[in-house]
Design a protein around this motif. Structure first.
Motif, PDB file in Angstrom:
ATOM      1  N   ASP A  88      -1.394  10.847   2.353  1.00 44.15           N
ATOM      2  CA  ASP A  88      -1.476  10.104   3.555  1.00 44.15           C
ATOM      3  C   ASP A  88      -1.780  10.466   5.031  1.00 44.15           C
TER       4      ASP A  88
ATOM      5  N   GLU B 241       0.873  -0.993  -0.017  1.00 43.40           N
ATOM      6  CA  GLU B 241       0.060  -0.283  -0.424  1.00 43.40           C
ATOM      7  C   GLU B 241       1.373   1.291   0.132  1.00 43.40           C
TER       8      GLU B 241
ATOM      9  N   GLN C 174     -15.780   5.660   2.104  1.00 41.36           N
ATOM     10  CA  GLN C 174     -15.041   4.415   2.472  1.00 41.36           C
ATOM     11  C   GLN C 174     -15.499   2.882   3.018  1.00 41.36           C
TER      12      GLN C 174
ATOM     13  N   VAL D  42      -7.345  10.293  -5.353  1.00 46.12           N
ATOM     14  CA  VAL D  42      -8.604  10.989  -4.011  1.00 46.12           C
ATOM     15  C   VAL D  42      -7.468  11.955  -3.229  1.00 46.12           C
TER      16      VAL D  42
ATOM     17  N   SER E 223      -5.030   2.695  -2.579  1.00 47.07           N
ATOM     18  CA  SER E 223      -6.518   3.421  -2.603  1.00 47.07           C
ATOM     19  C   SER E 223      -6.643   4.418  -3.097  1.00 47.07           C
ATOM     20  N   ARG E 224      -5.961   4.770  -2.976  1.00 45.72           N
ATOM     21  CA  ARG E 224      -5.964   6.447  -2.852  1.00 45.72           C
ATOM     22  C   ARG E 224      -6.915   5.902  -5.025  1.00 45.72           C
TER      23      ARG E 224
ATOM     24  N   TRP F 175     -14.900  12.163   0.820  1.00 48.58           N
ATOM     25  CA  TRP F 175     -15.368  10.318   0.174  1.00 48.58           C
ATOM     26  C   TRP F 175     -15.658   9.235   0.816  1.00 48.58           C
TER      27      TRP F 175
ATOM     28  N   ARG G 196     -15.583  15.764  -3.287  1.00 48.59           N
ATOM     29  CA  ARG G 196     -14.705  14.920  -3.219  1.00 48.59           C
ATOM     30  C   ARG G 196     -13.758  15.348  -4.102  1.00 48.59           C
TER      31      ARG G 196
ATOM     32  N   GLY H  49     -10.971   0.284   4.179  1.00 46.02           N
ATOM     33  CA  GLY H  49      -9.973   1.768   3.607  1.00 46.02           C
ATOM     34  C   GLY H  49     -10.143   2.114   2.336  1.00 46.02           C
ATOM     35  N   GLN H  50     -11.391   1.574   0.543  1.00 51.46           N
ATOM     36  CA  GLN H  50     -11.497   1.844   0.058  1.00 51.46           C
ATOM     37  C   GLN H  50     -11.819   3.350  -0.369  1.00 51.46           C
ATOM     38  N   PHE H  51     -11.670   4.207  -1.039  1.00 53.96           N
ATOM     39  CA  PHE H  51     -12.162   5.183  -1.286  1.00 53.96           C
ATOM     40  C   PHE H  51     -13.339   4.954  -2.901  1.00 53.96           C
ATOM     41  N   VAL H  52     -14.336   5.393  -1.800  1.00 59.55           N
ATOM     42  CA  VAL H  52     -15.230   4.921  -3.377  1.00 59.55           C
ATOM     43  C   VAL H  52     -16.464   6.390  -3.378  1.00 59.55           C
TER      44      VAL H  52
END
Length: 190
Positions: free
Chosen positions: A188, A3, A117, A93, A70-71, A115, A137, A120-123
């Motif tokens: 982060d 990550e 999450q 993101v 994840s971003r 955003w 966002r 832990g994943q931005f959706v």
């Protein structure tokens, strides 16, 4: 830890999830080698590398051959209009800009949300959520040229296409990590 990198290739997973000993991605490229034939007539391997990247990141291989932080929302490569070089475009993101974070006067008690999450994943927020709440966002768009000197040469034979595609994708991953890892670390930490 993966990550911490913008992009990575999980070769072990790719081979373990394939009935073909070369792996899912190589088998997929071999099955679609006809897509690469027009790129083999080029002087430089740029269009070949872009197609290799496209196949490595598309939903058909879920998870993709290339995975990302994840971003990162999406990442694409294309042949540059100006010089024919290799250009990458990555959407990430981002936290709200400092001007909007420093003062909440602009919110007017409307409950603006960031955003969402999931694990832990931005959706993307669902239509149900956007109908009920306003969302702000923030997205960063990175557009960067990538060096082509390290790309593998165009393959001489169809049987070599999968190997050259994997090498091209590996070079793109390395170059993008070199450029984007410091940005993602800063995001982060924000």
């Amino acid at each position: 830890m993966r990550e911490r990198n913008a992009f990575w290739i999980d070769h072990d997973y790719d081979r373990a999830q394939s009935s073909d000993p070369v792996g899912r991605y190589a088998a997929y490229v071999a099955a679609n080698s006809d897509l690469f034939r027009p790129t083999l007539e080029d002087i430089a391997p740029v269009r070949f590398a872009c197609l290799a990247w496209e196949l490595a990141t598309q939903p058909r291989l879920s998870p993709g051959f290339v995975r990302w932080h994840s971003r990162i929302l999406d990442a694409s490569c294309r042949q540059g209009d100006w010089d024919g070089g290799l250009d990458a475009q990555i959407r990430m993101v981002s936290p709200r800009p400092g001007q909007l974070s420093a003062s909440r006067v602009w919110e007017h008690d409307r409950g603006w949300r960031d955003w969402p999450q999931v694990f832990g994943q931005f959706v993307e927020p669902s239509p149900e959520r956007t109908a009920a709440h306003p969302y702000l966002r923030a997205v960063l768009l990175a557009q960067t040229p990538l060096p082509v000197a390290e790309l593998p040469p165009l393959p001489a034979h169809d049987k070599d296409i999968p190997q050259h595609a994997e090498r091209a994708v590996s070079v793109i991953v390395r170059e993008l990590n070199d450029q984007l890892n410091p940005i993602l670390r800063s995001l982060d930490e924000a």
